[in-house]
Design an enzyme around this catalytic site. Sequence first.
Site, short mmCIF file in Angstrom:
data_model
loop_
_atom_site.label_atom_id
_atom_site.label_comp_id
_atom_site.label_asym_id
_atom_site.label_seq_id
_atom_site.Cartn_x
_atom_site.Cartn_y
_atom_site.Cartn_z
N ASP A 94 -6.97 -10.94 2.24
CA ASP A 94 -5.92 -10.21 2.95
C ASP A 94 -4.79 -11.12 3.43
OD1 ASP A 94 -7.10 -7.87 2.41
OD2 ASP A 94 -7.59 -7.32 4.47
N HIS A 148 0.05 3.79 -8.47
CA HIS A 148 -1.13 2.95 -8.67
C HIS A 148 -2.10 3.56 -9.69
CE1 HIS A 148 -0.93 -0.49 -6.01
NE2 HIS A 148 -0.70 0.23 -4.93
N HIS A 169 4.27 5.86 -4.25
CA HIS A 169 3.67 4.53 -4.40
C HIS A 169 2.18 4.64 -4.76
CE1 HIS A 169 3.15 0.20 -3.36
NE2 HIS A 169 1.92 0.62 -3.06
N GLU A 170 1.45 5.42 -3.97
CA GLU A 170 0.00 5.51 -4.23
C GLU A 170 -0.27 6.17 -5.58
OE1 GLU A 170 -1.37 3.58 -2.38
OE2 GLU A 170 0.03 3.57 -0.70
N GLU A 196 -4.72 3.95 -2.70
CA GLU A 196 -4.70 4.63 -3.99
C GLU A 196 -6.08 4.97 -4.52
OE1 GLU A 196 -3.85 1.50 -3.24
OE2 GLU A 196 -4.31 0.09 -4.85
N GLU A 226 0.74 -4.65 -6.84
CA GLU A 226 1.68 -4.09 -5.86
C GLU A 226 3.15 -4.20 -6.27
OE1 GLU A 226 0.70 -2.12 -3.71
OE2 GLU A 226 -1.42 -2.63 -3.52
N TYR A 241 4.74 -7.38 -3.06
CA TYR A 241 5.43 -6.10 -3.16
C TYR A 241 6.90 -6.30 -3.53
CZ TYR A 241 1.54 -3.82 -0.69
OH TYR A 241 0.32 -3.32 -0.33
N1 BES Z 1 -3.28 -0.79 -2.04
C1 BES Z 1 -2.39 -0.83 -0.95
C2 BES Z 1 -3.06 -1.01 0.38
C3 BES Z 1 -3.90 -2.27 0.54
C4 BES Z 1 -3.58 -3.44 -0.12
C5 BES Z 1 -4.96 -2.25 1.37
C6 BES Z 1 -4.39 -4.57 0.04
C7 BES Z 1 -5.76 -3.37 1.55
C8 BES Z 1 -5.47 -4.54 0.87
C9 BES Z 1 -1.51 0.43 -0.89
O1 BES Z 1 -1.16 0.90 -2.14
C10 BES Z 1 -0.22 0.08 -0.20
O2 BES Z 1 0.47 -0.76 -0.70
N2 BES Z 1 0.08 0.72 0.93
C11 BES Z 1 1.29 0.49 1.68
C12 BES Z 1 2.29 1.57 1.44
C13 BES Z 1 3.31 1.30 0.41
C14 BES Z 1 4.35 2.41 0.40
C15 BES Z 1 3.96 -0.05 0.46
C16 BES Z 1 0.95 0.56 3.15
O3 BES Z 1 -0.18 0.93 3.47
O4 BES Z 1 1.80 0.25 3.97
ZN ZN Z 2 0.19 -0.38 -3.11
#
Ligand code: BES
Ligand code: ZN
Length: 625
Positions: free
Chosen positions: A398, A322, A318-319, A294, A341, A406
């Site tokens: 991480d 954010h 989703h993005e 995002e 999330e 989520y």
């Molecule tokens: N912000 C996240 C990606 C992220 C979170 C990267 C924590 C590094 C550390 C992004 O918004 C996200 O959640 N992406 C998901 C997609 C979503 C539809 C669930 C993904 O990349 O799978």
């Molecule tokens: Zn996200």
Amino acid sequence: MIKNISVALLAVAVLAGCKNSSTTKSAQVTNAGTVPVAKDVHTLSNADSVDMQHLDLDIAVNMDKKQISGNALWTINNKEKVKTLKLDTYDLSIDSVLVDSKKVTYKLDPQIKFLGSALHIPIGATSTAVRIYYHTGADARALQWLDPQQTHDKLHPFLYTQSESIYARSWIPCADGPGIRFTYTARVKVPKGLLALMSASNPQEKNDSGIYHFNMELPIPAYLMALAVGDIAFKAVDERTGVYAEQGVVEKAHWELEGIGDMVNAAEQLYGPYRWGRYDVLVLPPGFPIGGMENPRLTFCTPTILAGDRSLVSLIAHELAHSWSGNLVTNATWDDFWMNEGFTDYFERRITERMLGKSYVDMLWELGYQDLVDQVKDLEKTPKDTWLKLDLKGRDPDDGLTDIPYEKGSHFLELIERTVGRDSFDHFLAKYFNAHAFNTITTEEFLVYLDSNLIHGDTAILNKLQINKWVYGPGIPANCPRAGQERFAKVDSERVRFLNDVPPAKLATSEWTTHEWLQFLRKMPPALSATQMGKLDEAFNFTTTGNSEIADLWFVMSVRAGYSKAYGAMETFLSSVGRRKFLEPLYGEMMKTPKNAPMAKRLYAKYRKNYHPLAQESLDKLMAK
Ligand code: BES
Ligand code: ZN
């Protein structure tokens, strides 16, 4: 700040907050107690003493050397008159440091696992300008440098960053915590013929100089710093939205994402104005390690959502969501990650419901619920990792990146919605985003706000919600809401027919979207016979599908069933796609048996170089098991 909140709810917040935050700097005082302000244990900076107001970045991107070099000029306010400014760095080489234009002697600490090295800079009480000359190292975890062959067009190199959660420090010396916001300007020099884009105001075409200027006048945390460099083209959707991608992808990407203008409108109708100006999407080459990121004004996303039928664009919802939950109101620490999330997943589904209807979004909720069940099972041995409030002290942030924030997070919000009614909850959320705009929030602060502005100590509601079980308890609470099964019930009966030997061509599948297919395949018995796999493939061409979600699941099933006809396509998939969400289950499935493990090892050795450093890190662990 005096707040009138119920003692019962506050006790939950205070107790849990104390247990989970390592220090209590200042506290929110209420008439019933205090809510501690959690300390961010993943930054080595002292930005709580020194305001980091503005960053002026001046960098050159060397695609041959795979290095970024230049200087970061920080405007600071030494509000606590400390003698040293501490910043985060990770594998950065510091060339020199100037404070108010005078060279100073700095100190770089030895590297701490995950966190990197603190940079100590002597400052005076009235210092305002700290300029750091630096260049990036070979281990810069945020950066993925692609050779031309790793791009779609195969003509030019490409670079992109992924700064969340604590990787901004590997390309910019900064105070790298989600609770620390600053504005920025940047001058970025790239090789001629390439375009540079950032999480800021962006150019729409290449220029002859290769020098691009950026401005982000709204304060953002370091994890939202982003840069992409490549032979990128732009195509507008409407006056405030558009799509960037490699030249050869931009038409396809534009077709698939043509709905983003309507999406922004739908989101605004739910929770108030979009505050960031433009909303554009950059579709990256296939090695991008995640689905989407995002980055403000410019969502980065994987090309694996270009399914050719617009069926995977809820990832963009989703993005986009954010832009409220996360970018506007940010988790104060990574322990509060669900505040980003969980809210965003909930919001994403509300946008999708507006655009595609209730029975459609019910499928997304149900698939999410299934992921939650699987995740809780996977984390059986570390049940605290299934609390919404995480405890990531001494760990890689991480580690918190599971389905819990989520799915447990969004289901908790769905439960609140159902309990208080949609209108009240929507009103509350719009007010919440507004009241906390450009600020951070801890779980405990949210619980206090929730009570003051929605629950008002109503014991009947509190009894229905069981907040404590959700936030500070393991697993899936008994009151977890479930979505309607209208469309999946039909899918389930078609699967039963197939398992009873009805020929696949006779199944009623003509109206199915990606999500119905996922349900159809997910709930198949653990191992189908190669004959059954063959029948399905013949009727539905799963092996050659261009839909990445279906392909990934099909390849996992193929490995399980020993269905070798799919292996060629699977190898092609693994050679280019870098999305961890797809790679981990697939390599993981192969590693499960002595028969398939050598195949995993061979493929990984061949294609590891195509994956992002972060994907390499998690796959290295998986392959060593
Ligand atoms: N912000 C996240 C990606 C992220 C979170 C990267 C924590 C590094 C550390 C992004 O918004 C996200 O959640 N992406 C998901 C997609 C979503 C539809 C669930 C993904 O990349 O799978
Ligand atoms: Zn996200």
